[in-house]
Design a protein around this motif. Sequence first.
Motif, short mmCIF file in Angstrom:
data_model
loop_
_atom_site.label_atom_id
_atom_site.label_comp_id
_atom_site.label_asym_id
_atom_site.label_seq_id
_atom_site.Cartn_x
_atom_site.Cartn_y
_atom_site.Cartn_z
N TYR A 401 106.20 50.65 49.85
CA TYR A 401 106.76 52.01 49.80
C TYR A 401 106.55 52.73 51.14
O TYR A 401 107.49 53.30 51.71
CB TYR A 401 106.09 52.79 48.66
CG TYR A 401 106.39 54.27 48.66
CD1 TYR A 401 107.65 54.74 48.30
CD2 TYR A 401 105.40 55.19 49.01
CE1 TYR A 401 107.92 56.11 48.31
CE2 TYR A 401 105.66 56.55 49.01
CZ TYR A 401 106.92 57.01 48.66
OH TYR A 401 107.18 58.36 48.67
N LYS A 402 105.33 52.64 51.69
CA LYS A 402 105.06 53.29 52.98
C LYS A 402 105.89 52.66 54.09
O LYS A 402 106.32 53.33 55.03
CB LYS A 402 103.57 53.17 53.32
CG LYS A 402 102.70 54.15 52.53
CD LYS A 402 101.23 53.94 52.83
CE LYS A 402 100.36 54.90 52.02
NZ LYS A 402 98.95 54.46 51.96
N ASN A 403 106.09 51.35 53.98
CA ASN A 403 106.90 50.64 54.96
C ASN A 403 108.35 51.12 54.92
O ASN A 403 109.01 51.27 55.96
CB ASN A 403 106.84 49.13 54.65
CG ASN A 403 106.79 48.29 55.91
OD1 ASN A 403 107.08 48.77 56.99
ND2 ASN A 403 106.44 47.03 55.75
N ILE A 404 108.86 51.36 53.71
CA ILE A 404 110.25 51.83 53.55
C ILE A 404 110.41 53.24 54.11
O ILE A 404 111.31 53.50 54.92
CB ILE A 404 110.68 51.79 52.06
CG1 ILE A 404 110.77 50.33 51.57
CG2 ILE A 404 112.02 52.48 51.86
CD1 ILE A 404 110.75 50.20 50.06
N ILE A 405 109.55 54.15 53.68
CA ILE A 405 109.71 55.54 54.13
C ILE A 405 109.39 55.67 55.62
O ILE A 405 109.86 56.59 56.28
CB ILE A 405 108.90 56.55 53.29
CG1 ILE A 405 107.40 56.35 53.44
CG2 ILE A 405 109.31 56.49 51.82
CD1 ILE A 405 106.55 57.44 52.79
N SER A 428 99.20 56.31 45.97
CA SER A 428 98.77 56.01 47.34
C SER A 428 97.40 55.32 47.33
O SER A 428 96.46 55.79 46.69
CB SER A 428 98.69 57.31 48.14
OG SER A 428 98.32 57.03 49.47
N THR A 429 97.32 54.18 47.99
CA THR A 429 96.05 53.43 48.05
C THR A 429 95.85 52.89 49.46
O THR A 429 96.78 52.80 50.24
CB THR A 429 96.07 52.21 47.09
OG1 THR A 429 97.21 51.40 47.42
CG2 THR A 429 96.14 52.63 45.64
N GLU A 430 94.61 52.51 49.75
CA GLU A 430 94.34 51.80 50.99
C GLU A 430 94.63 50.32 50.76
O GLU A 430 94.35 49.79 49.69
CB GLU A 430 92.88 51.98 51.41
CG GLU A 430 92.58 53.37 51.92
CD GLU A 430 91.30 53.41 52.75
OE1 GLU A 430 90.45 52.51 52.56
OE2 GLU A 430 91.16 54.32 53.58
#
Length: 692
Positions: A401-405, A428-430
């Motif tokens: 998800y973070k990679n997409i946004i 959200s996680t590490e």
Amino acid sequence: MDVFYECQKINDFIETNNEPKARDELIKLLDYHKQEQVSYSPLINNLIRQVGLYPYLDTETSSWQDRFVYESFKTDIGGDARVTLHREQSLILKKLTEGRNLAVSAPTSFGKSFIIDAFISIKKPKNIVIIVPTIALTDETRRRLQRKFSNHYKIITTSDVRISGKNIFIFPQERAAHYVDELENIDMLVIDEFYKASEKFDKERSSALINVILKLGRKASQKYFLAPNISKINENIFTRDMEFVHINFNTVYLEKHDLFNEIKGDDNLKSEALLRILESNNGKTLIYAGTYSNIDKVANLLIDNHDPIESEVLRNFEHWLVNNYDRNWHLTNLVKRGCGIHNGQLHRSLSQIQVRLFEEEEGLNNIISTSSIIEGVNTSAENVVVWRNRNGQSKLNDFTYKNIIGRGGRMFKHFVGKIYVLEEPPVSTETQLDLSFPDDLVGSIDEEDFKQDLTNEQITKIIAYKEEMAEILGDEVFKSMKDESIFESSSSYLIRDIARDLAYNSSEWNGLGYLNSYNTNDWERLLYKVIKIHPGGWGVEYNKFVGFIKVLSQNWIKSIPELLHELDQYDIGVDEFFKLERNVTFKLAATLNDINILQKRILDNPVDISPFISKVSHAFLPPAVFQLEEYGLPRMITKKIHNKNIIDFENEGDLHQIIEKFKEITMVNLVDSVESFDEFDKYIIEYFYEGI
């Protein structure tokens, strides 16, 4: 906006050591200046310098101290370019030029390619190997480095190319194996998106990447691994001698709009929201659909609700797709509405052309994609819409998800990336990256070399594997095969299963030579045998796959519309055509190669099937024609050139010799010589020539 007040706020964040917040607020302020076309004051420039965003400094309005920093952080990145790096880029480059091994986690907008280019320019390595996750990224990287370093380096992206004095190798992990024995020493090994070495992130291909890291890593004087959004790495042999650098340094600001709260899973509301977003935003938009079926849903929605747009290049592209692919295909109907499709199965040249059009003002405004857009290319957009919170069959994890946004916004182009989330995102996680020996590699490693890093169970499996393979092949033969890295498959168990079947059911393998026959009916029995030994994942029933291979054998003789007409009998359309052709050239070719190697040592009357393997691995096209698609030149254009006797692709030589021939001919002469080129053929040829 009260600019002085905003500057005061930013300064307060800096004073309280909250630099990430200061940088976010400053980037928003820079966006305001861009929208209002206001020059930066010396105060703005000073804040830019304090948060390390040196490339954003305006030397016309900055103090001499700030101008000095701007010039001090300039570096040679090859070609004629000297570029100012931001603070964290400069830090990484300094560590690399000092000879350190680095595993770096940095945001998508970090600008990692500048660092590789600067390293090559400064250190002038003899051999640098860059492993990328996809063919599309191979070509993108090649194009960038070709412009800067082709006068000093041979840039190699395909197998079986003769090595020069100084080389830059760029390829996915599967191709790297072909050069393991040819390279005595590597000055720098770069692994892009190295998180894919973990089974958690890429179950199918992680063992191949681990194998490359092991074998090339031993020959590398220095290593540089890159990934986004990794918080820590477990203790492991693959990164043990490397310094892990986690960088949280954004160069753009992501403005998130969580629309899922008002949509609440209602498909109609979601569709309305997407249409509203596209209508109200002028910038380029990536629409993450997550699955092939959702790409179809979004495509239908846009086709039903958007009229064709006035764009000559897109109109030409639509006509080109009608002539060369399929009139009724989603993509054909989408492009005239300013929208493209990106997934991992399209022809390579087709994906590259769309990304190129997405970068152009008069080109595509939107691209609907699967996760291939985050793995396959370095593109970004002003807007990112997360339509679906899935990645194929699985739920979207926080890392992806973070990679997409992270594709929202771009340095110097869009200070602010607008993110629209239409389904609830993951928590959200590490992310800890766990790297370990996959069981699939039991045939590639020696338990004595790695006994400190293997479990007792793995050591037992390795010993049992070696004993069984030695029994089938003989001790010396098995040892030499293992040492030479000659198998295509990364799965030791598949190789063992092939060896077992050849040894214990040898009579069933009689007639392998029939695969070299020109009569496709002669192939049937052996093809069934081959695909059954590699269970699952062929993408279609066995009989359809065999039928597809027989039709594909006419790939150089017939056009794709003609092939699709023949494939109607198997109910195979254009999207399935891409998927199955990929399975033929990659999975089937690799399996046949391993069978060919083993049968020569096991069967009493072996017959070399390399001629058939070569045809399969190049989709029954001349090898250079297939390879040129990775350079952005589709088969239908090479066929026109071949038919005019300008270049004989069947006999002319290897890829690099043919590229030299293209350069000799020149683009203008080529276009003038083939009257059957349409306007979009010419557009593609221009793009191809830019890359060579």
